[in-house]
Design a protein around this motif. Structure first.
Motif, PDB file in Angstrom:
ATOM      1  N   GLN A 297       0.817  -1.220   0.000  1.00  0.00           N
ATOM      2  CA  GLN A 297       0.000   0.000   0.000  1.00  0.00           C
ATOM      3  C   GLN A 297       0.852   1.272   0.000  1.00  0.00           C
ATOM      4  N   THR A 298       2.038   1.183  -0.603  1.00  0.00           N
ATOM      5  CA  THR A 298       2.833   2.392  -0.852  1.00  0.00           C
ATOM      6  C   THR A 298       2.317   2.995  -2.161  1.00  0.00           C
ATOM      7  N   ILE A 299       2.674   4.258  -2.425  1.00  0.00           N
ATOM      8  CA  ILE A 299       2.222   4.885  -3.676  1.00  0.00           C
ATOM      9  C   ILE A 299       2.643   4.048  -4.878  1.00  0.00           C
ATOM     10  N   GLY A 300       3.915   3.594  -4.865  1.00  0.00           N
ATOM     11  CA  GLY A 300       4.435   2.816  -5.987  1.00  0.00           C
ATOM     12  C   GLY A 300       3.645   1.532  -6.192  1.00  0.00           C
ATOM     13  N   ALA A 301       3.364   0.839  -5.095  1.00  0.00           N
ATOM     14  CA  ALA A 301       2.632  -0.427  -5.196  1.00  0.00           C
ATOM     15  C   ALA A 301       1.208  -0.178  -5.676  1.00  0.00           C
ATOM     16  N   ILE A 302       0.597   0.893  -5.172  1.00  0.00           N
ATOM     17  CA  ILE A 302      -0.778   1.200  -5.586  1.00  0.00           C
ATOM     18  C   ILE A 302      -0.817   1.561  -7.072  1.00  0.00           C
ATOM     19  N   ALA A 303       0.191   2.288  -7.538  1.00  0.00           N
ATOM     20  CA  ALA A 303       0.248   2.633  -8.966  1.00  0.00           C
ATOM     21  C   ALA A 303       0.339   1.361  -9.812  1.00  0.00           C
ATOM     22  N   CYS A 304       1.165   0.417  -9.371  1.00  0.00           N
ATOM     23  CA  CYS A 304       1.299  -0.858 -10.089  1.00  0.00           C
ATOM     24  C   CYS A 304      -0.003  -1.651 -10.069  1.00  0.00           C
ATOM     25  N   THR A 305      -0.710  -1.589  -8.949  1.00  0.00           N
ATOM     26  CA  THR A 305      -1.978  -2.313  -8.836  1.00  0.00           C
ATOM     27  C   THR A 305      -3.008  -1.672  -9.762  1.00  0.00           C
ATOM     28  N   ASP A 306      -3.069  -0.352  -9.709  1.00  0.00           N
ATOM     29  CA  ASP A 306      -4.056   0.382 -10.511  1.00  0.00           C
ATOM     30  C   ASP A 306      -3.877   0.145 -12.009  1.00  0.00           C
ATOM     31  N   ASP A 307      -2.629  -0.057 -12.401  1.00  0.00           N
ATOM     32  CA  ASP A 307      -2.327  -0.260 -13.823  1.00  0.00           C
ATOM     33  C   ASP A 307      -3.025  -1.509 -14.379  1.00  0.00           C
ATOM     34  N   ALA A 308      -3.391  -2.422 -13.476  1.00  0.00           N
ATOM     35  CA  ALA A 308      -3.974  -3.688 -13.937  1.00  0.00           C
ATOM     36  C   ALA A 308      -5.450  -3.579 -14.296  1.00  0.00           C
TER      37      ALA A 308
END
Ligand code: ATP
Ligand code: MG
Length: 388
Positions: A297-308
């Protein structure tokens, strides 16, 4: 003495031209929810919704409890109806308020006359009833500035209503007026709270739960059902889709680098959730993520999740502290269920050192090591449906 419930409309009154459809939806929701409590008449007129139990054996406490959890209601009162005759109103008020007047030291009476044919003006009604009550209960003084209780007399078309306590409603806007979205629900503390919060903004909920038997147990799934039952006291009925996630997780474990396990798993969750959501006319996904709470739930991880996924993802808890989330979970009575110790698929195969700053192209490269499209297709085909 027969009681009714008077409901004051909440934020709905701000909705201008949409007001009528909001009110209609609220009345429909009230009728639907009361269906499980007991038969009641629900009438909307003159900006107030009146709920009247049809039979004497309908428990008004249960009705009030149910009403207190319906979104779109700012405040409500329990009231007693009297015939529209000043002496009858006095007599009824005297009896109805007896318990309360034994406890309090001061009161005042306010009157509202929406039936202008009633032969007393509002100030006259207040004076008449106030005088009568003061005489009947000499230990309770009239105090117009700082009274302990405000007795309200409302002269409406069908009857005169007497009430004295205004109870807080659930607030928000009526469920169903904000569209439909799918909550990714785990057995944790956060996602039920996220579901409640979006439902409060008028969203009708569908729920998606990922289960990985035998790594996760049947009890873990029952826990999710119990949580959704609690949420549904506010949101109304929910359809839950349980997705078999074992094969996907095993594939990730066997073929992908350990530090990407969680992020790839979360991406696949979003892809599957989006397919189920679209099939069910949902316009968004909802998760219980809160920034910085865990590695995924870091910004980077959320960005990667959102990309899906391409759908909007609502994360109502994103800026909240755990303590604030827990406070809401206690209020909606999900906390004690959430802390029961059953495993979630997210805690199966968790890496010791997950990537907190994943690079999207590396994540995608890792993800491409598995035949995820085929596995997703199989998972979606084998979802199980439970009506909550
Ligand atoms: P929660 O308390 O809601 O489980 P969490 O703080 O434990 O959240 P994670 O386990 O990283 O955080 O999960 C983040 C979000 O992902 C959850 O809030 C939920 O929306 C979704 N999620 C996690 N596990 C599942 C699952 N098994 N099925 C469906 N959604 C899940
Ligand atoms: Mg969790």
């Amino acid at each position: 003495m027969k009681e009714v419930i008077l409901i004051k409309l909440g934020e709905i009154v701000l909705k201008g031209l949409n007001r009528k459809s909001f009110e209609d939806r609220l009345v429909k929701n009230i009728k639907h929810r009361l269906h499980f409590v007991g038969p009641c008449k629900v009438k909307n007129s003159q900006s107030i919704i009146t709920v009247t139990p049809i039979f004497d054996d309908v428990d008004i406490d249960d009705v009030a409890q149910c009403i207190s959890k319906i979104f779109g209601i700012a405040a409500f009162s329990r009231a007693c109806a009297a015939e529209k005759d000043i002496d009858k109103i006095k007599e009824t008020a005297g009896i109805y308020l007896a318990d309360q007047f034994r406890r309090i030291k001061s009161f005042k009476v306010e009157a509202k006359r929406s039936d202008k044919k009633f032969p007393f003006t509002s100030p006259e009604i207040a004076r008449e009833i106030g005088g009568y009550l003061a005489e009947l209960y000499p230990d309770v003084a009239v105090d117009v500035h700082n009274p302990e209780a405000v007795v309200t007399i409302e002269i409406r078309d069908d009857a005169a209503y007497i009430h004295s306590e205004v109870l807080k409603g659930a607030g928000g806007i009526p469920v169903g007026t904000g569209g439909k979205a799918a909550i990714l629900i785990s057995g944790g503390i956060d996602s039920p709270v996220a579901a409640y919060m979006m439902s409060k903004r008028g969203i009708e909920l569908t729920a998606i739960h990922f289960a990985s038997p035998p790594y996760t147990s049947e009890r873990a799934e029952e826990k999710v059902v119990s949580l959704l039952k609690k949420v549904s006291e506010y949101s109304g009925r929910i359809t839950m889709y349980t997705v078999p996630f074992t094969k996907l997780q095993e594939e990730i474990r066997d073929k992908c680098h350990e530090e990407y396990f969680t992020i790839i798993m979360r991406r696949l969750m979003m892809m599957i959730a989006q397919i189920i959501a679209q099939k069910n006319d949902c316009q968004a996904l909802i998760t219980g993520e809160s920034l910085g709470q865990v590695a995924s739930q870091t910004i980077g991880a959320i960005a990667c999740t959102d990309d899906a996924c391409s759908m909007p993802v609502f994360r109502p808890l994103i800026g909240m502290d755990k303590e604030e989330i827990i406070e809401i979970s206690r209020k909606i009575d999900t906390f004690d269920i959430s802390i029961q110790p059953y495993e979630d698929c997210c805690t199966v195969f968790t890496p010791k050192h997950p990537r907190t700053r994943p690079v999207l192209k590396n994540v995608v490269a890792e993800q491409n090591k598995i035949d995820f499209e085929k596995l997703i297709g199989e998972a979606v085909e084998n979802v199980r449906i439970t009506e909550i």
